[in-house]
Every structure is written in C-alpha cells, then in structure tokens.
Motif scaffolding. Structure first.
Motif, short mmCIF file in Angstrom:
data_model
loop_
_atom_site.label_atom_id
_atom_site.label_comp_id
_atom_site.label_asym_id
_atom_site.label_seq_id
_atom_site.Cartn_x
_atom_site.Cartn_y
_atom_site.Cartn_z
N UNK A 280 14.49 11.62 -31.85
CA UNK A 280 13.90 10.41 -31.26
C UNK A 280 12.44 10.66 -30.91
N UNK A 281 11.55 9.73 -31.26
CA UNK A 281 10.13 9.93 -30.97
C UNK A 281 9.75 9.63 -29.52
N UNK A 282 10.64 8.98 -28.72
CA UNK A 282 10.31 8.62 -27.35
C UNK A 282 11.58 8.37 -26.53
N UNK A 283 11.44 8.27 -25.22
CA UNK A 283 12.52 7.84 -24.36
C UNK A 283 12.66 6.32 -24.48
N UNK A 306 13.54 1.97 -31.48
CA UNK A 306 13.71 2.44 -30.10
C UNK A 306 12.57 1.88 -29.24
N UNK A 307 12.94 1.34 -28.07
CA UNK A 307 11.94 0.74 -27.17
C UNK A 307 12.06 1.36 -25.79
N UNK A 308 10.89 1.57 -25.16
CA UNK A 308 10.84 2.10 -23.80
C UNK A 308 10.84 0.92 -22.83
N UNK A 309 11.85 0.83 -21.95
CA UNK A 309 12.00 -0.27 -21.00
C UNK A 309 11.42 0.05 -19.63
#
Length: 473
Positions: A280-283, A306-309
């Motif tokens: 995964x490239x990010x949280x 993938x999205x950071x909330x």
C-alpha cells in the motif's frame, strides 16, 4: 306653607329651563349641559375619574384596583387627565367663551388620502371606496416632510424608539453540503507493464490499510528482466564499481513502479525474484479492489484505489444572494446530520468560480480534520459560516427599517411627537440588527415599532416622493 313654597320654587325652575331651551335652541341638549356640569364638579372637587397602573402601563380601571404584586392603582383626577382623543372636528360647533365669543380653532390646510396614497385635496372628498379623506391641520406637517402625531395616537399605536448605535454584527450564513474525499490523498495501485496476479492479500473494499502493508504478489516479465539486469550490474566485477551503471538499472525498476521494499530485497538477496510483492502506498481506506488471483493485467489497469480519510473536504452549496459575504479564511462550523451535537471546525479554503444554473448556488470548500474517521464520503452536513468582520458598525433594529423594494427608510423621532421619514442605505444584517451605511448618525432615535401604522398616518410615500423631486432639481 312649606309645601306651597316648594311648589312655587319648582314652577319657577321649570319656567327658567323652558326659557333657556327656547333661547339656546336644539343645538345644546340638556344631557350635554348636565355632563359639562358633572365634569366641572369632578374637576373642582378633585375626585378621581379613573385609576391607572402605578408603573404607567396602559392599564386602567374605573374603580380602585391592585396590581398582581399588591400595589394600588394610581388615582387620576379630572385635572390631571390627558385627553388622547383627536381634536374636535370642524363640523362640531365651536366652543364659546364666557362672553359668548368663539375661541380660536385650528385651520385645515388640506385633506389627504385615507389609504396613504400620494393624493391630497383642498376640499373634503371621498376615495374610490367611499372613505372620507383625512383632514391635515396647520402644525401637523412641515416643509422637511416630518409629521406630528398626537399623544393619543402614539399611545394607541404603541410607538417606541431606540437610538442608532455602534455594534458588531455577527452574520452567519447557513448552507447544506456533503463530505468529499481530499483529492490530494487518493492513491491508485496500477501496473505499468503486462503482469499476472499470483496472490491477493486479505484486503477488501472498506478495509483500512497502512503504508507498506502487502496487497498482492505479481509476476511481470518486464519487472523480472529489469531486476535481472540490475542484479547483473551490481554484481559484475566490471561494472559494480561504476555508480552510473547501477543507478540506471535501478531507475528502470523504479519506472516500472516496483516498491522500494522489493528493490531493497533484491539488493540484499542478490536473487532475481519470480514474483514481486506490491504494498500500500499510504494509510487509508480501500475504496476499490479489482485484483483477482490469476488474472492478467494490462498496463494502466487499476487494481486498488486507496484514500486517506484523516482529512476530508466539506463541499457547501451557498445561495447566490449570500456569496458576496463569503471570503477565504472565514471560520466555519460543520455539523454532521449523523452525529448530532458533534461540531467540526475549519476554514473556507476555496470558493469555486462557477454558479449552478439549476440551484443558483456556488460551491465552497472547507477542509476538516477527521482523526476518528467518522466523516464519510458523500455524508450530508450543515455548515455555519461566520461572515462577521469583528468591527463595530452603525446599526438599528431590523424592525425600524421599512423596505419599499426600491428604497429603504426609517422614521427618526424628533421629539414632541414629531417623526421624520428618512431614506437610508443598508449593509449587512445579523442578530436582529441591520447596518446603516448612509442616512443616520450615531444616537439618532428611530422608531422600532408601529412603523406601518405611522406610514399610513403620515403618507410616507408622498414625503419620499418630495425628497426625490427635490434631489433632482
């Protein structure tokens, strides 16, 4: 003897009354004479004619009475009574003095329309509905357009005034909106070369992942070829000492978007792997998963989104009429309908340069912190935008302003029942007050109640029309 004397006296009184009736004529009824005598007697004796509330409220009683808290009503004698009735109409017979001469009476200047229209007449007349025109006496109007109301009219209409004062107007614009993802915090996992998916981790749509967490294992001929070339370069006795050779081979792996962890594993093991683990490239939250074990992937195919909330946007739809009060940096309080009582604070970041032609609204973007991830994509919210500047401005209560559409006016209380209609220019509104940008000065008393009753009484439209004609000359 006594009976005879009484009978003679009664006959004399009857005769005198008859003579007085013949001389005075039918214009002076006996009942009116009795009423005048009774009023005069009450005034001479000082007896109260009614009782009034001790605080001066418009509460009266013909008999002694107490307030709810036990205080006595104030007795009002005839000499202290103030008449709140209109002046005697010109059709009534003039009052006479003791010498029989007529007392001075007011003169009628003209008659005005009973509905407040700008229409006057020098003689009595009726309007189209049969209503009598109202007489205007000398002293009731003036050249500056002001009018004078009697104490009775002020008492009956409940006229109240309040001075214009400097206040800080806190105007809040309320508008609905929705939560959107921060476009800068969305990542896509896609292959840049033809590949085959060997295994997919236990990650599905809606799963929360952290940066570096394994997502899948992929075999790609292009990646394997680039890995072999890089391994040959860094292990060869000829080229291992040349940094440029190794840098070029490593850059090729990076161009294929091979994770740094996989490249480091190749450098340590000195083995060309048959599959590469993608991480995964990010949280964030997995919004989309298209990866399936065994599938063939074309270059550019999206496998994960993938999205950071932790930070989200609130896209608020502000009405076009309120757009002029919105500016960047203004504080905003956002409330989610799903979490009543919970407030999220932020500031106006962007005002989009377009208007929705169907809803006539403009979109405003607010950035919100979402540490516990309860604000979700497309969630409905309500925003309160504080547009106040914090500077004190000249204000009056909103009830003081009469808005005719084309212009706005207030009644300035000049004292002694004299009221002057004055045109004003308005600014922001908020908290029950409105900003006055032109037309008033601080401390000017303005009427805040019964304005429309006064308008009907004073023919405001005619006064404003005179102001407009005077300005054009």
């Amino acid at each position: 003897m006594t009976r005879a004397f009484a009978a003679s006296l009664a006959a004399a009184l009857i005769a005198a009354a008859g003579i007085a009736f013949v001389v005075a004529g039918p214009q002076r009824p006996a009942a009116r004479a009795v009423a005048v005598i009774g009023s005069a007697a009450a005034e001479e004796s000082g007896a109260p004619i009614y009782y009034q509330d001790p605080d001066g409220k418009p509460l009266y009683s013909p008999v002694p009475r107490k307030t709810p808290d036990g205080r006595d009503y104030r007795a009002v004698p005839a000499g202290a009574d103030v008449s709140f009735d209109d002046e005697q109409a010109p059709s009534s017979p003039p009052a006479t003095t003791a010498a029989g001469g007529a007392s001075e009476e007011r003169k009628i200047k003209y008659y005005r329309n009973p509905m407040g229209l700008p229409d006057t007449s020098p003689t009595p007349k009726k309007d189209s509905m049969g209503m009598d025109y109202i007489p205007v006496y000398e002293g009731e109007d003036s050249d500056d357009g002001s009018i004078k109301l009697s104490p009775g009219k002020i008492q009956r209409t409940g006229v109240k005034s309040e001075p214009a004062a400097m206040r800080v107007i806190r105007t809040t614009v309320r508008a609905p909106g929705t939560i959107a993802l921060d476009q800068r915090r969305i990542s896509v996992v896609a292959m840049r070369a033809e590949s085959f998916i060997l295994k997919v981790a236990d990650v599905t749509t809606g799963s929360h992942v952290v940066k570096g967490q394994p997502l899948m294992e992929v075999y790609s001929p292009s990646v394997s070829s680039a890995a072999a070339e890089y391994l040959t370069t860094i292990t060869s006795k000829t080229t291992s000492g040349d940094v440029q050779y190794g840098r070029g081979s490593r850059q090729r792996l990076m161009n294929l978007d091979v994770p740094d962890a996989a490249i480091s594993a190749i450098e340590k093991s000195r083995i060309v792997p048959t599959s590469i683990g993608w991480t995964s490239p990010r949280d964030g939250i997995v919004l989309e998963r298209n990866a399936v074990e065994g599938m063939r992937v074309e270059p550019g195919g999206v496998l994960f989104r993938i999205a950071d909330h932790s930070v989200v946007w609130a896209l608020i739809d502000v009405a076009e009429r309120d757009l002029g009060m919105i500016a960047k940096g203004q504080p905003v309080t956002v409330k989610a309908r799903s979490f009543p009582g919970r407030d999220f604070t932020g500031k106006v970041q962007v005002i989009y340069p377009e208007i929705n032609k169907e809803t006539r609204t403009a979109r405003v973007r607010i950035e919100l912190q979402n540490p516990d991830l309860i604000l979700l994509h497309d969630m409905y919210v309500d925003a309160d935008i504080d547009t106040g500047s914090g500077e004190a401005v000249l204000t009056v209560p909103e009830s003081a302003v009469m808005d005719t559409g084309a212009r706005q006016a207030v009644f300035v209380d000049k004292g002694q029942g004299r009221l002057e209609p004055r045109e004003v220019k308005l600014g922001h509104r908020g908290g029950g007050f409105v900003e006055i940008r032109q037309g008033l000065a601080e401390g000017d008393a303005v009427v805040v109640s019964a304005n429309f009753l006064i308008d009907a009484e004073s023919n405001l439209k005619a006064a404003l029309k005179g102001f407009a004609e005077g300005a054009q000359q």
